[in-house]
Structures are given as structure tokens and as C-alpha cells.
Design an enzyme around this catalytic site. Structure first.
Site, PDB file in Angstrom:
ATOM      1  N   LYS A   1      -5.005 -11.364  -9.103  1.00 50.14           N
ATOM      2  CA  LYS A   1      -6.304 -11.484  -8.441  1.00 50.14           C
ATOM      3  C   LYS A   1      -7.297 -10.478  -9.035  1.00 50.14           C
ATOM      4  O   LYS A   1      -6.915  -9.346  -9.366  1.00 50.14           O
ATOM      5  CB  LYS A   1      -6.035 -11.200  -6.954  1.00 50.14           C
ATOM      6  CG  LYS A   1      -7.220 -11.025  -6.075  1.00 50.14           C
ATOM      7  CD  LYS A   1      -6.767 -10.865  -4.629  1.00 50.14           C
ATOM      8  CE  LYS A   1      -7.558  -9.741  -3.983  1.00 50.14           C
ATOM      9  NZ  LYS A   1      -7.518  -9.682  -2.543  1.00 50.14           N
TER      10      LYS A   1
ATOM     11  N   LYS B   1       0.835  -1.210   0.000  1.00 47.71           N
ATOM     12  CA  LYS B   1       0.000   0.000   0.000  1.00 47.71           C
ATOM     13  C   LYS B   1       0.859   1.245   0.000  1.00 47.71           C
ATOM     14  O   LYS B   1       0.494   2.249  -0.611  1.00 47.71           O
ATOM     15  CB  LYS B   1      -0.944   0.007   1.215  1.00 47.71           C
ATOM     16  CG  LYS B   1      -2.010  -1.062   1.127  1.00 47.71           C
ATOM     17  CD  LYS B   1      -3.407  -0.513   1.011  1.00 47.71           C
ATOM     18  CE  LYS B   1      -4.321  -1.499   0.313  1.00 47.71           C
ATOM     19  NZ  LYS B   1      -5.381  -2.043   1.080  1.00 47.71           N
TER      20      LYS B   1
ATOM     21  N   LYS C   1     -10.837  -4.682  -7.267  1.00 43.99           N
ATOM     22  CA  LYS C   1     -11.628  -3.508  -7.610  1.00 43.99           C
ATOM     23  C   LYS C   1     -10.807  -2.440  -8.332  1.00 43.99           C
ATOM     24  O   LYS C   1     -11.361  -1.585  -8.993  1.00 43.99           O
ATOM     25  CB  LYS C   1     -12.325  -2.939  -6.375  1.00 43.99           C
ATOM     26  CG  LYS C   1     -11.535  -3.001  -5.102  1.00 43.99           C
ATOM     27  CD  LYS C   1     -12.471  -2.869  -3.902  1.00 43.99           C
ATOM     28  CE  LYS C   1     -11.761  -3.196  -2.611  1.00 43.99           C
ATOM     29  NZ  LYS C   1     -12.620  -3.485  -1.502  1.00 43.99           N
TER      30      LYS C   1
END
Ligand code: ATP
Ligand code: LTN
Length: 336
Positions: free
Chosen positions: A198, A116, A201
Site C-alpha cells: 500500500k 505496530k 506515508k
């Protein structure tokens, strides 16, 4: 006779984006069947969502929409405690206490922090570093035995166990030791455009990701464009390494229809990828249609949704406050 204590489950998803087919097949769908056997708490992790900057109006809207989708997916609010994390102040309160029992070194080793902070180089805020202690608080407040998470999130339950163990060693058995609960059918759904990654979103725009609220025509378009491979014969069979695109589509089809891989291979024997992709698209459309319609209906009834999150917060608070009071006593705070 007193009923045996049901094991407790806690999980949640951040309302930081729209729910995807991946979060449904990989997480929520598995939660639905747990309600009879376990005492289940599912939250909308809005406190966690703000470690990355959010548009306030959108965050509010997405939180309510996610609640409607939880219910539409089959999470019965009578049988499950559904709540918004920020409505239960004990999360932030215990989060602070646990910050003081979490080592800076262990936080800096978390892979999610590394990911992140690399993606948000202009906003490496303290919340991004300390969120594992808040996550530990989420779990420990409810004395959760099991935490349903994907493979990728096992590290979070491990650090929660380390924090709980440290606390229990100092103060006695305050917290139940949680275990990660990785469902047997814990399908990992991959991107339709980059099947090595994966489905997430963040890929909303390129057709790699199906959202729960997507319209049937969009779903069909994304599946028709899904990446497969150029093997001659164009065979439908499962081989994750050699045929990641086709294997992912098979996994999605299997999850939506309950068919086995052998049945699917036989069904499409001799048919091209075109027919296969259309069938997968249709299966997804039919899986998501009732969920989307139900969620849309619930979203029109704001008073109902409000009654659910209020009741959820009240139920969650009762359990959470009991744990918080015990922790406050153990660390030596004067009782109010
Ligand atoms: P974070 O972004 O910090 O991982 P989140 O709450 O936004 O947290 P999501 O990535 O939305 O989490 O995932 C929510 C849940 O759904 C998790 O339990 C995760 O393991 C599962 N999940 C999400 N995407 C997929 C996928 N493509 N396949 C399988 N499971 C998934
Ligand atoms: N997966 C999310 C949501 C989350 C969560 C939790 C999941 C927050 N707290 C506790 C399971 C248990 C995340 O990692 N932020």
C-alpha cells in the site's frame, strides 16, 4: 413535519504523517460527495497519533495542515463537522468507560496492534493496546451508522460492534450499531516503488509515495521512476497479479481522470511506458495542484482555520456530550 434523521457518518485520519495521494483517492475524495445525503463528522485523530511518539511542534503543524487539506479537498466546513479529536474531551471520557467493556483477549488479537508493536518494539505502550476502545468511542459518541474505512480497517469496525453490542445487552439500546462503509470506488493505491504494498506515508523518502503537498516537479520525477515491468511489447493493460505496477498506475489515472480501464488501454495502445507514466504524472499534478494551492492559501489564514476547528469542536461536542451523559447515567455515575 419533522425531517427524517439523516444517517450519520464518522471517519478520521491521524495527523501522524503527511496526507498521501492514497489517503486522498482511497478516503477523502469519497467523503466529499457524502455531505448532502448524510450528517458527516470528520476528525483529525490527534489522540490516536500519540500511540507512536511524535515531535510536538510537528504534530501541531501537521494537524493544522491536515485541516487545511481536508477543506482544500472539498470538505465544506458548513456541510461537514470538521474537528480536532482532542478538542472534544468526551472521546477520552467514553474511551475509558469502554476500556472497561473491552476484553484484553480481543485487543491482543487486533492485527494493527501486532503490526505496530513489531514496528515500535521500544515503545509498546498501553495506548497501542487499548486504542480500539478509543476508536469505538469515536464512532459510538456520534451514533454513527456508517464508518468509511479501507478494506484493511474493517476489523476496527467489527470490534466496535462487539463492544456496542456488549454494552447495549447490559443497558438497553444506548449505541447505534455502526457498519463499515467501503466506497464502490474505494481504490487501494499502491506504492510506486513496491506496487505489492500500500502507498503509505512511511515511504516518503524513496519516491514510492506521493504527498498531497508535493510540488509538480517532484510528482513528475516520482512517476517517471515508477516501477512497471519488463513485458515485451510494453503493453498498458489491467492485470493486478501479473502487472501490479502498471495496474496501479492505471488505477491512479482512472481515479484522477474518471476514464475507464478500456479507454486507458486504447489511449496508450502502441505507446511505451514512458508516455504512459508521463500522462499519469500530469493527471496527478493537475488533480493535486488546486488542492495544494488552496491549502497553502488557507494555511496563511490562521484565524479562519481557528474559527473552523472551534466551530467544529462546539458542534461535535453537542452530539458527543449527549451520548456521554446517557452512558454515565446507565453505568451508575451520580449526575453532577
Ligand atoms: P493507521 O495508520 O492506523 O492505518 P491513519 O489514520 O494514519 O491510520 P492512513 O493509513 O493515513 O490512516 O489512512 C487514512 C485513510 O485513508 C484510511 O481510511 C485508509 O483506508 C485510507 N488509505 C490510506 N492509504 C491508502 C491507500 N494507499 N490506498 C487506499 N486508501 C488508503
Ligand atoms: N484510521 C485511523 C483514524 C481513526 C478513525 C476512527 C477512522 C481514528 N478513529 C474512527 C474511522 C473511525 C485509525 O485507525 N487510527
Amino acid at each position: 413535519m419533522e425531517e427524517a434523521r439523516k444517517k450519520v457518518i464518522l471517519s478520521g485520519i491521524k495527523p501522524s504523517g503527511n496526507l498521501t495521494l492514497g489517503s486522498y483517492l482511497g478516503a477523502i475524495k469519497n467523503w466529499v460527495d457524502l455531505a448532502d445525503e448524510y450528517e458527516c463528522y470528520y476528525m483529525l485523530a490527534d489522540l490516536h497519533a500519540i500511540t507512536v511518539r511524535q515531535n510536538p511542534a510537528e504534530l501541531r503543524k501537521r494537524t493544522l495542515s491536515q485541516l487545511a487539506q481536508y477543506i482544500a479537498c472539498g470538505l465544506d466546513p458548513e456541510k461537514n463537522t470538521l474537528f480536532i479529536q482532542s478538542h472534544v474531551p468526551a472521546h477520552a471520557q467514553l474511551g475509558w468507560v469502554l476500556d472497561c467493556y473491552t476484553m484484553f483477549g480481543e485487543l491482543s488479537r487486533m492485527t494493527q496492534f501486532k503490526d505496530k508493536s513489531a514496528k515500535n518494539a521500544d515503545n509498546i505502550n498501553a495506548g497501542l493496546v487499548t486504542y480500539p476502545s478509543l476508536r469505538a468511542a469515536d464512532i459510538l459518541l456520534y451514533q454513527a451508522d456508517l464508518v468509511p474505512v479501507g478494506e484493511d480497517q474493517k476489523q476496527h469496525v467489527e470490534i466496535t460492534r462487539d463492544i456496542a453490542h456488549r454494552f447495549n445487552t447490559l443497558y438497553g439500546d444506548v449505541f447505534t450499531m455502526p457498519e463499515p462503509f467501503i466506497p464502490k470506488t474505494g481504490a487501494r493505491i499502491m506504492s510506486l516503488q513496491n506496487p505489492e504494498n500500500k502507498m503509505s506515508k512511511s515511504e516518503e523518502d524513496n519516491g514510492g509515495c506521493i504527498l498531497m503537498m508535493n510540488k509538480p516537479e517532484d510528482i513528475m520525477r516520482y512517476f517517471k521512476r515508477a516501477v512497471t515491468d519488463s513485458e515485451t511489447g510494453r503493453c498498458v493493460y489491467y492485470d493486478k497479479e501479473k502487472k501490479p505496477g502498471v495496474s496501479n498506475l492505471m488505477q491512479i489515472y482512472a481515479s484522477c481522470t474518471g476514464k475507464s480501464f478500456e479507454t486507458i488501454e486504447a489511449e496508450f495502445d502502441g505507446l511505451g511506458y514512458g508516455a504512459f507514466k508521463t500522462a499519469v504524472g500530469e493527471a496527478v499534478v493537475e488533480t493535486l495542484r488546486p488542492i495544494r494551492e488552496k491549502a497553502e492559501e488557507l494555511l496563511r489564514d490562521k484565524a479562519y482555520l481557528e474559527s473552523i476547528y472551534r466551530d467544529g469542536a462546539a458542534r461535535a461536542s453537542r452530539t458527543a456530550e449527549r451520548t456521554l451523559a446517557k452512558v454515565y447515567r446507565k453505568v451508575g455515575f451520580v449526575q453532577r
